[in-house]
Design a protein around this motif. Structure first.
Motif, PDB file in Angstrom:
ATOM      1  N   TYR A 162       0.834  -1.204   0.000  1.00  0.00           N
ATOM      2  CA  TYR A 162       0.000   0.000   0.000  1.00  0.00           C
ATOM      3  C   TYR A 162       0.872   1.258   0.000  1.00  0.00           C
ATOM      4  CZ  TYR A 162      -4.098  -2.872   1.173  1.00  0.00           C
ATOM      5  OH  TYR A 162      -5.115  -3.789   1.155  1.00  0.00           O
ATOM      6  N   GLN A 163       1.888   1.281   0.843  1.00  0.00           N
ATOM      7  CA  GLN A 163       2.750   2.465   0.936  1.00  0.00           C
ATOM      8  C   GLN A 163       3.496   2.707  -0.367  1.00  0.00           C
ATOM      9  OE1 GLN A 163       5.280   2.102   4.353  1.00  0.00           O
ATOM     10  NE2 GLN A 163       3.574   1.975   5.809  1.00  0.00           N
ATOM     11  N   ASN A 164       3.991   1.634  -0.986  1.00  0.00           N
ATOM     12  CA  ASN A 164       4.744   1.806  -2.221  1.00  0.00           C
ATOM     13  C   ASN A 164       3.848   2.186  -3.388  1.00  0.00           C
ATOM     14  OD1 ASN A 164       7.815   0.812  -2.016  1.00  0.00           O
ATOM     15  ND2 ASN A 164       6.582  -0.377  -0.589  1.00  0.00           N
ATOM     16  N   ILE A 165       2.648   1.614  -3.442  1.00  0.00           N
ATOM     17  CA  ILE A 165       1.774   1.894  -4.576  1.00  0.00           C
ATOM     18  C   ILE A 165       1.161   3.274  -4.457  1.00  0.00           C
ATOM     19  CG2 ILE A 165      -0.540   1.167  -3.843  1.00  0.00           C
ATOM     20  CD1 ILE A 165       1.312  -0.045  -6.995  1.00  0.00           C
ATOM     21  N   ALA A 166       1.066   3.819  -3.223  1.00  0.00           N
ATOM     22  CA  ALA A 166       0.511   5.168  -3.047  1.00  0.00           C
ATOM     23  C   ALA A 166       1.399   6.221  -3.687  1.00  0.00           C
ATOM     24  CB  ALA A 166       0.321   5.465  -1.564  1.00  0.00           C
ATOM     25  N   VAL A 167       2.698   5.914  -3.848  1.00  0.00           N
ATOM     26  CA  VAL A 167       3.618   6.862  -4.479  1.00  0.00           C
ATOM     27  C   VAL A 167       3.216   7.106  -5.930  1.00  0.00           C
ATOM     28  CG1 VAL A 167       6.045   7.268  -5.061  1.00  0.00           C
ATOM     29  CG2 VAL A 167       5.443   6.125  -2.920  1.00  0.00           C
ATOM     30  N   HIS A 168       2.601   6.102  -6.558  1.00  0.00           N
ATOM     31  CA  HIS A 168       2.190   6.228  -7.956  1.00  0.00           C
ATOM     32  C   HIS A 168       1.139   7.333  -8.118  1.00  0.00           C
ATOM     33  CE1 HIS A 168       1.564   4.775 -12.074  1.00  0.00           C
ATOM     34  NE2 HIS A 168       0.263   4.975 -11.861  1.00  0.00           N
ATOM     35  N   PHE A 169       0.344   7.573  -7.058  1.00  0.00           N
ATOM     36  CA  PHE A 169      -0.707   8.590  -7.120  1.00  0.00           C
ATOM     37  C   PHE A 169      -0.329   9.827  -6.300  1.00  0.00           C
ATOM     38  CE2 PHE A 169      -2.745   4.373  -7.245  1.00  0.00           C
ATOM     39  CZ  PHE A 169      -3.325   4.424  -8.503  1.00  0.00           C
ATOM     40  N   SER A 170       0.941  10.029  -6.056  1.00  0.00           N
ATOM     41  CA  SER A 170       1.369  11.117  -5.175  1.00  0.00           C
ATOM     42  C   SER A 170       1.037  12.495  -5.716  1.00  0.00           C
ATOM     43  CB  SER A 170       2.876  11.019  -4.924  1.00  0.00           C
ATOM     44  OG  SER A 170       3.589  11.080  -6.157  1.00  0.00           O
ATOM     45  N   SER A 171       0.875  12.631  -7.036  1.00  0.00           N
ATOM     46  CA  SER A 171       0.572  13.942  -7.612  1.00  0.00           C
ATOM     47  C   SER A 171      -0.900  14.317  -7.451  1.00  0.00           C
ATOM     48  CB  SER A 171       0.945  13.960  -9.100  1.00  0.00           C
ATOM     49  OG  SER A 171       0.220  12.975  -9.803  1.00  0.00           O
ATOM     50  N   LEU A 172      -1.742  13.368  -7.033  1.00  0.00           N
ATOM     51  CA  LEU A 172      -3.149  13.655  -6.828  1.00  0.00           C
ATOM     52  C   LEU A 172      -3.376  14.266  -5.453  1.00  0.00           C
ATOM     53  CD1 LEU A 172      -4.747  10.362  -8.262  1.00  0.00           C
ATOM     54  CD2 LEU A 172      -4.276  12.502  -9.470  1.00  0.00           C
ATOM     55  N   SER A 173      -4.559  14.775  -5.233  1.00  0.00           N
ATOM     56  CA  SER A 173      -4.892  15.318  -3.919  1.00  0.00           C
ATOM     57  C   SER A 173      -5.047  14.191  -2.906  1.00  0.00           C
ATOM     58  CB  SER A 173      -6.192  16.138  -4.000  1.00  0.00           C
ATOM     59  OG  SER A 173      -7.286  15.296  -4.341  1.00  0.00           O
ATOM     60  N   GLU A 174      -5.073  14.569  -1.637  1.00  0.00           N
ATOM     61  CA  GLU A 174      -5.149  13.560  -0.578  1.00  0.00           C
ATOM     62  C   GLU A 174      -6.455  12.765  -0.658  1.00  0.00           C
ATOM     63  OE1 GLU A 174      -4.886  13.318   4.330  1.00  0.00           O
ATOM     64  OE2 GLU A 174      -4.608  15.216   3.268  1.00  0.00           O
ATOM     65  N   ILE A 175      -7.540  13.440  -0.964  1.00  0.00           N
ATOM     66  CA  ILE A 175      -8.824  12.739  -1.069  1.00  0.00           C
ATOM     67  C   ILE A 175      -8.815  11.778  -2.251  1.00  0.00           C
ATOM     68  CG2 ILE A 175     -11.292  13.055  -1.465  1.00  0.00           C
ATOM     69  CD1 ILE A 175     -11.131  15.712  -0.044  1.00  0.00           C
ATOM     70  N   GLN A 176      -8.239  12.211  -3.372  1.00  0.00           N
ATOM     71  CA  GLN A 176      -8.181  11.350  -4.548  1.00  0.00           C
ATOM     72  C   GLN A 176      -7.254  10.166  -4.322  1.00  0.00           C
ATOM     73  OE1 GLN A 176      -7.050  14.212  -7.503  1.00  0.00           O
ATOM     74  NE2 GLN A 176      -9.174  14.777  -7.987  1.00  0.00           N
ATOM     75  N   VAL A 177      -6.159  10.385  -3.610  1.00  0.00           N
ATOM     76  CA  VAL A 177      -5.261   9.272  -3.285  1.00  0.00           C
ATOM     77  C   VAL A 177      -5.994   8.243  -2.425  1.00  0.00           C
ATOM     78  CG1 VAL A 177      -3.157   8.620  -2.038  1.00  0.00           C
ATOM     79  CG2 VAL A 177      -3.161  10.636  -3.510  1.00  0.00           C
ATOM     80  N   SER A 178      -6.774   8.726  -1.471  1.00  0.00           N
ATOM     81  CA  SER A 178      -7.535   7.798  -0.624  1.00  0.00           C
ATOM     82  C   SER A 178      -8.524   6.988  -1.451  1.00  0.00           C
ATOM     83  CB  SER A 178      -8.281   8.581   0.467  1.00  0.00           C
ATOM     84  OG  SER A 178      -7.383   9.292   1.293  1.00  0.00           O
ATOM     85  N   GLN A 179      -9.180   7.641  -2.415  1.00  0.00           N
ATOM     86  CA  GLN A 179     -10.130   6.921  -3.262  1.00  0.00           C
ATOM     87  C   GLN A 179      -9.426   5.871  -4.114  1.00  0.00           C
ATOM     88  OE1 GLN A 179     -12.369   9.746  -5.548  1.00  0.00           O
ATOM     89  NE2 GLN A 179     -13.195  10.800  -3.756  1.00  0.00           N
ATOM     90  N   MET A 180      -8.285   6.232  -4.701  1.00  0.00           N
ATOM     91  CA  MET A 180      -7.548   5.278  -5.525  1.00  0.00           C
ATOM     92  C   MET A 180      -7.035   4.102  -4.696  1.00  0.00           C
ATOM     93  SD  MET A 180      -7.798   6.328  -8.582  1.00  0.00           S
ATOM     94  CE  MET A 180      -9.408   6.948  -8.095  1.00  0.00           C
ATOM     95  N   MET A 181      -6.612   4.377  -3.481  1.00  0.00           N
ATOM     96  CA  MET A 181      -6.119   3.304  -2.632  1.00  0.00           C
ATOM     97  C   MET A 181      -7.247   2.385  -2.171  1.00  0.00           C
ATOM     98  SD  MET A 181      -2.951   3.532  -2.718  1.00  0.00           S
ATOM     99  CE  MET A 181      -2.727   2.142  -1.606  1.00  0.00           C
ATOM    100  N   GLU A 182      -8.440   2.943  -2.027  1.00  0.00           N
ATOM    101  CA  GLU A 182      -9.584   2.087  -1.705  1.00  0.00           C
ATOM    102  C   GLU A 182      -9.877   1.119  -2.854  1.00  0.00           C
ATOM    103  OE1 GLU A 182     -12.794   4.653  -0.749  1.00  0.00           O
ATOM    104  OE2 GLU A 182     -11.934   5.331   1.160  1.00  0.00           O
ATOM    105  N   HIS A 183      -9.799   1.622  -4.089  1.00  0.00           N
ATOM    106  CA  HIS A 183      -9.967   0.729  -5.239  1.00  0.00           C
ATOM    107  C   HIS A 183      -8.843  -0.306  -5.292  1.00  0.00           C
ATOM    108  CE1 HIS A 183     -13.313   2.990  -6.654  1.00  0.00           C
ATOM    109  NE2 HIS A 183     -12.628   4.067  -6.990  1.00  0.00           N
TER     110      HIS A 183
END
Length: 474
Positions: A162-183
């Motif tokens: 989870y921590q490593n894959i969240a870097v892929h969406f680091s340019s998105l906002s915090e809310i959008q990162v949370s949504q992508m990580m939920e998916h």
């Protein structure tokens, strides 16, 4: 007196937060710490133990690095994939991905709405997301190949992913990162559910059975004992107001992704507040909510409750458990289960003797307070209803009697009128018959007279004729 007026099971907000005062919600499974602080303390303790303790390869647990070395000799390709996934090890040279393509891909991810998992899967299959898809596929294949690892080690690997894959969406906002990580969590854990849920390396199944037996032994606990505000007695309640909450918590076992299980917990909690909102007392507060949640768990006795909670704790996203609505509701669920496991007489305002009597089946809960008043009110309402019905029946009977009397009188009057009319008619008939008789006698007399006159006329005419003949002869 103050104890009787106290509402619900009292738990302060400070008791729900992490012991390290980081501001996130703690959890009894992590000894009161949040997931972040708990993992940091666990890793620090493990590092200290490795530094101070003797180095024993045969006796020490298999670490991930040793596991990687062993797998290097057996299946080098999968290990290289795993190393690239977590540590960014050497990999074959690739053509650098254009920044324009990456920006376009991230914009496409931004357009996905919350909960739209189908669109996320479609976008993940696009060529622009090939790198992300390859990392997910490699991780899933590796986890399935080594599903025999201890469940805690698997949990650490998933959290690291989870921590490593969240870097892929680091340019998105915090809310959008949370949504992508939920998916991403739903994608990964739906596939790994059959391998990591209720794993053989832990005693989750034994604890599930123990918790189920414990809840079953407490089936005598009433809402009054838990000080759960029940709906207004004057309100018409056709079923148990907590039934939707009971249904929601039971549905948790049918879900695979931790986020979906948390959704069931949130739905259950919202239904608890909805049921409490119908109370005839003050508005529902946090103490009422916890009491209502305990009552729902006791009534539902959800299947594999301990395993489902541990599954969410081990493989759920940290931000879903540490903060927000889902974190608050899940923390209260853990508190409710801990309360049930340690439930004793004083917690229910019972003496130890009374508590043991209930537990051993020698006593049964009696109707108290509002329940008795509710039954008395229902009985009174039924009696008033029956009285009203009886009055209506009596009124109908009286009206029917009056109608019958009027009908009898009208029939009698008609009979009398017909009788009198028939008497007059008979008199008229008699008079007419007498008149006709007298008239007929006079008519006969006149006829006789006419007959006599006719005879006389005939005799006179005959004598005249004879006289004429005599004279003619002469």
């Amino acid at each position: 007196m103050a104890a009787e007026q106290q509402r619900g099971i009292r738990v302060t907000q400070a008791e729900l937060l992490c012991k390290d005062a980081c501001g996130y919600y703690g959890n009894p499974a992590w000894q009161g710490f949040c997931s972040k602080c708990w993992r940091e303390r666990t890793r620090k303790a493990e590092a200290d133990r490795q530094e101070t303790g003797p180095h024993n390869d045969a006796g020490s647990p298999l670490t991930f690095s040793k596991f990687e070395e062993k797998k290097n000799m057996e299946k080098g390709r999968k290990v290289n994939t795993m190393r690239r996934l977590f540590w960014g090890g050497p990999s074959p040279p690739k053509r650098p991905e254009s920044s324009e393509g990456q920006v376009a891909t991230l914009k496409a991810y931004q357009s996905i709405e919350r909960g739209d998992f189908t669109s996320f899967l479609k976008l993940l299959r696009n060529p622009s997301s090939q790198r992300l898809q390859s990392r997910c596929t490699a991780f899933l294949n590796t986890m399935e190949a080594y599903h025999g690892l201890p469940v805690q080690k698997q949990s650490d690997l998933v959290q690291d992913f989870y921590q490593n894959i969240a870097v892929h969406f680091s340019s998105l906002s915090e809310i959008q990162v949370s949504q992508m990580m939920e998916h991403m969590e739903k994608l990964i854990m739906t596939r790994l559910h059959k391998w990591v849920f209720c794993h053989d390396s832990c005693d989750d199944e034994v604890k599930d059975l123990a918790l189920q037996r414990r809840i079953r032994s407490l089936n005598w606990v009433t809402p009054h004992m838990l000080r759960v505000p029940f709906p207004d007695e004057r309100a018409e309640v056709v079923s148990d107001p907590f039934l939707p909450a009971i249904t929601a918590i039971i549905e948790m076992d049918a879900k695979r992704a931790p986020q979906d299980k948390l959704t069931c917990v949130c739905k259950c909690s919202q239904n608890v507040f909805q049921a409490l909102s119908t109370s005839n007392s003050e508005p529902a507060n946090a103490d009422d909510y916890l009491s209502g949640l305990i009552y729902v768990v006791l009534k539902a006795n959800p299947p594999r409750l301990h395993s489902n909670m541990q599954y969410v704790i081990r493989f759920g996203l940290p931000h879903s458990l540490m903060a927000g609505e889902s974190g608050y509701y899940f923390t209260n669920l853990c508190c409710a289960v801990a309360f049930i496991e340690k439930l004793d007489g004083p917690a229910l305002n019972l003496s130890p003797v009374e508590f043991e009597g209930y537990m051993q089946g020698r006593r049964a809960p009696s109707k108290r307070g509002s329940e008795r008043q509710k039954m008395a009110r229902e009985t009174k309402d039924q009696l008033e209803d029956l009285k009203g019905r009886q009055e209506k029946v009596d009124q109908g009977i009286n009206a029917l009697k009056e109608q019958l009397q009027h009908w009898v009188q009208s029939v009698k009057a008609q009979i009398d009128e017909v009788t009198s009319q028939s008497a007059l008619t008979q008199e008229e008939i008699k008079a007419q018959s007498e008149f006709l008789q007298s008239h007929s006698v006079s008519t006969l007399t006149q006829a006789d007279e006419v007959k006599d006159q006719s005879v006389l006329l005939l005799d006179g005419q005959e004598s005249n004729n004879n006289t004429c003949l005599t004279e003619a002869e002469c």
